[in-house]
Design an enzyme around this catalytic site. Structure first.
Site, PDB file in Angstrom:
ATOM      1  N   HIS A 162      34.776  30.485  47.527  1.00 23.37           N
ATOM      2  CA  HIS A 162      35.308  29.083  47.594  1.00 23.37           C
ATOM      3  C   HIS A 162      35.556  28.782  49.478  1.00 23.37           C
ATOM      4  CE1 HIS A 162      36.242  28.241  43.511  1.00 23.37           C
ATOM      5  NE2 HIS A 162      37.092  29.468  43.442  1.00 23.37           N
ATOM      6  N   ASP A 197      31.073  32.892  38.239  1.00 24.99           N
ATOM      7  CA  ASP A 197      32.569  32.732  38.286  1.00 24.99           C
ATOM      8  C   ASP A 197      33.080  31.186  37.464  1.00 24.99           C
ATOM      9  OD1 ASP A 197      35.196  33.680  39.979  1.00 24.99           O
ATOM     10  OD2 ASP A 197      35.143  31.640  39.794  1.00 24.99           O
ATOM     11  N   HIS A 199      35.235  29.061  38.123  1.00 24.39           N
ATOM     12  CA  HIS A 199      35.380  27.977  39.279  1.00 24.39           C
ATOM     13  C   HIS A 199      33.774  27.818  40.001  1.00 24.39           C
ATOM     14  CE1 HIS A 199      39.381  30.055  38.906  1.00 24.39           C
ATOM     15  NE2 HIS A 199      39.504  28.759  38.554  1.00 24.39           N
TER      16      HIS A 199
END
Ligand code: Q9C
Ligand code: ZN
Length: 347
Positions: A162, A197, A199
């Site tokens: 992220h 992942d 996300h």
């Protein structure tokens, strides 16, 4: 064939007290026990040597991150303590740079909001040494790939996917996978990233948005339903030289193995068709049914299957740990991925 794992116990310095969601403050799910349980299970499974990360110069991080952002990470907590002396608690922003000025503000709380994307990612005194060590784990791991090791695992903590050029969030500060990718590309490799992942890897996508190399392929929850919300649709395919080199496969909340496996095969077809020199797997285990912050329904056996599917790529493969928060199962999931992978590979 054995694998090589790279680890650093410096991840331990990053221990956030709490994260904000649902109108309350909750103990951080991204905790040191994640890395220590994965390490313990790998030692127990005896899949190959486990080595310590080397020290790397900051120049290896500047290939991905803004030097001013790196400087911010290094001093953020000292600045926070100066503003809040005594028992300062973790540094968290409360307001954000939705439109960014050309310069970050002077006050630390303004700087936190300038560089942060959420209120789930506390900074403390140990954050910078841990984040740097995680990047060094990834860099050391890619070095072993360059030297001919076929299967390497970067046991990174904190995670990275992220984090972008100059933003942290989603428990991530430095984008470990992107830093390793830049080092591989600098050595002449054509890289494919497969991000599994739960996300969307919004940081990784942003970092390579206009690049033809690497190919970025991601399986993740539909971002209209869950974090990070503002990227990860199938319509996002990259731009300029990178047009078509971003390939998102969003999946509905509640997705189980049958649907997941079909998307995984589609992703692997895209990747094998591109004939990369190296596959980098951003390995998140938060797709599990028992993950405390996610909604997919992968079961225990499915991680062995996941590893077996990944073995469709038969070249050098670098795994980089991302998320996964079911502490009691995380070590088993990781070792199962490698057992499935190694038993289905020819080298
Ligand atoms: N209700 C990674 O997996 N939001 N990051 C959590 C919980 C942040 C996940 C809210 C999730 C970030 C690397
Ligand atoms: Zn995740």
């Amino acid at each position: 064939m054995p694998m090589l794992t790279v680890y650093s116990d410096a991840h331990n310095h990053h221990q956030g007290r709490g994260e904000l969601f649902g109108g309350g403050f909750h103990p951080c799910v991204e905790r040191p026990e994640r890395a220590t349980t994965v390490l313990a299970h790998l030692q127990e499974a005896d899949l190959g040597p486990i080595v310590t990360a080397d020290r790397w110069p900051l120049s290896a991080l500047y290939r991905v991150h803004d030097p001013a952002y790196i400087a911010f990470l290094q001093t953020a907590y000292a600045d926070w303590q100066r503003k809040y002396p005594g028992d300062s608690g973790d540094a968290l922003p409360y307001t954000f740079a939705l439109e960014r000025a050309s310069q970050p503000p002077r006050d630390i709380e303004g700087r936190l909001g300038y560089y942060a994307s959420d209120v789930s990612t506390p900074i403390m005194g140990g954050t910078w040494p841990s984040a740097r060590a995680a990047a060094e784990v990834a860099l050391t791991a890619q070095q072993h790939v360059q030297e001919g090791v076929q299967t390497v695992f970067a046991l990174c903590r904190p995670p990275g996917h992220h984090a972008s050029h100059d933003r942290y969030g989603g428990y991530c500060f430095l984008n470990n996978a992107a830093i390793a990718t830049r080092a591989l590309i600098a050595a002449g490799a054509k890289v494919a990233i497969l991000d599994v992942d739960y996300h969307h890897g919004n940081g990784t996508q942003a970092l390579f948005w206009t690049d033809a190399n690497p190919l970025f392929v991601s399986l993740h929850v539909d971002p209209t339903a869950d974090f990070p919300y503002f990227s990860g649709t199938a319509a996002e395919r990259g731009a300029e030289a990178g047009e078509g080199a971003t390939y998102n496969l969003p999946l509905l909340p509640g997705t189980g193995w049958a649907r997941y496996a079909r998307a995984l095969d589609e992703a692997l077809t895209v990747i094998t068709d591109a004939v990369p020199d190296v596959l980098l797997v951003s390995l998140g285990l938060d797709t599990a049914a028992n993950d405390p912050i996610a909604t997919f329904r992968l079961r225990d056996d499915d991680y062995h299957h996941l590893g077996a599917h990944l073995a469709r790529f038969d070249g050098p493969t670098l795994f980089v740990l991302e998320g996964g928060y079911a502490l009691s199962s995380l070590g088993t999931y990781v070792t199962d991925v490698f057992l499935g992978f190694l038993s289905n590979r020819s080298r």
